[in-house]
Design a protein around this motif. Sequence first.
Motif, mmCIF file in Angstrom:
data_model
loop_
_atom_site.group_PDB
_atom_site.id
_atom_site.type_symbol
_atom_site.label_atom_id
_atom_site.label_comp_id
_atom_site.label_asym_id
_atom_site.label_seq_id
_atom_site.Cartn_x
_atom_site.Cartn_y
_atom_site.Cartn_z
ATOM 1 N N PHE A 194 -18.693 -53.828 64.285
ATOM 2 C CA PHE A 194 -17.743 -54.264 62.698
ATOM 3 C C PHE A 194 -18.885 -55.467 62.380
ATOM 4 N N THR A 252 -21.485 -55.173 58.605
ATOM 5 C CA THR A 252 -21.003 -55.989 57.706
ATOM 6 C C THR A 252 -21.764 -56.644 57.220
ATOM 7 N N GLU A 312 -15.387 -55.169 67.989
ATOM 8 C CA GLU A 312 -15.542 -55.957 66.872
ATOM 9 C C GLU A 312 -16.936 -56.598 66.670
ATOM 10 N N SER A 368 -16.498 -46.562 60.931
ATOM 11 C CA SER A 368 -15.579 -46.404 61.684
ATOM 12 C C SER A 368 -16.829 -46.693 62.630
ATOM 13 N N ALA A 377 -8.151 -51.642 56.873
ATOM 14 C CA ALA A 377 -7.248 -51.600 58.121
ATOM 15 C C ALA A 377 -6.262 -50.793 57.776
ATOM 16 N N CYS A 406 -18.063 -54.144 50.749
ATOM 17 C CA CYS A 406 -18.861 -53.419 52.147
ATOM 18 C C CYS A 406 -17.778 -54.456 52.936
ATOM 19 N N ALA A 407 -16.342 -54.047 53.436
ATOM 20 C CA ALA A 407 -15.786 -54.695 54.133
ATOM 21 C C ALA A 407 -14.538 -53.838 55.094
ATOM 22 N N LYS A 408 -13.777 -54.680 56.123
ATOM 23 C CA LYS A 408 -13.076 -53.888 56.824
ATOM 24 C C LYS A 408 -11.467 -53.044 56.306
ATOM 25 N N ILE A 428 -12.217 -49.757 64.476
ATOM 26 C CA ILE A 428 -12.621 -50.222 63.947
ATOM 27 C C ILE A 428 -13.057 -49.828 62.137
ATOM 28 N N ALA A 429 -11.862 -49.459 61.764
ATOM 29 C CA ALA A 429 -13.068 -48.952 59.639
ATOM 30 C C ALA A 429 -13.610 -50.340 58.796
ATOM 31 N N PHE A 430 -14.762 -49.294 58.373
ATOM 32 C CA PHE A 430 -15.105 -50.483 57.438
ATOM 33 C C PHE A 430 -15.538 -49.746 56.106
#
Length: 262
Positions: free
Chosen positions: A106, A110, A103, A99, A69, A65-67, A79-81
């Motif tokens: 996000f 996460t 920040e 999305s 880009a 589970c992370a960003k 911002i999508a992860f």
Amino acid sequence: HAAKRERRRCRVAITDAAFISDLVGPIGQHKQPVFVVMTKDFFIITHPGAKEVSDQIPLYEVTNCAKMAGHSEVSSSMIAFVMDTMEGGYNGGRQYIFSVENEDQFVAWTQAINQQVIISTKLFRNLSKLQEAKERARSVLKTETWQLVFGIFIVSNFIVNIGQACIAPNSSSSGGGDSTNSKIFYAFDVVFTTLFAFELSINLFGNWLFPFFNSGWNTFDFCVVAVSIFSICYPGGPTWIIVIRTMRIFRIIRCAGPSHAQ
């Protein structure tokens, strides 16, 4: 079963989501708004106004589970992860992209997801180890060696019970009699009760709870062993205890039929 329980529970809790975002995924599908609810074991996904859960992700099967880009379907202002799932698991290794607007969202998403993934994975592994131990116990109960050994114990106990009825019919289970015969039969009683209590504990652990008591032989063994232990620890009990203890002689029937272990 756990997934079904989560579905039912989230039908009424879906509007209480701690986080609300837009879902892009699996990759290649169009962006669509969803509500999500994160429980202790599942990440539940549903569409606004829907009464049913549309999808869910077991948190103990989340591998990443992370960003993310540069995805073309996510607006440059978002911002999508990404959430990756385990190959061969409930979601079959599918990848989900969410999305959020900034920040702070996000980080909140996460961190919450990754923390719960760690907790859920530990709990799932512990449960898996317990299930493995229970399966091992059931396997031991079904082995020919185990059945042979305890078959010998049952026959031996039957012979001792018959001998006690013939030689010392009035002997007490407490071992407090003055005769040598009473003390000998009391010692046998303690030994066989210990052996059958050990077998019962293995069977009870491997088949807990309803599978154990669904077997008539298991229920019979449980009652006889429990009464035997009680009479040894607390001698001079009521007459009905002696009657139930006398029924232990019927264990010999087990040797003529299939194994009682499930």
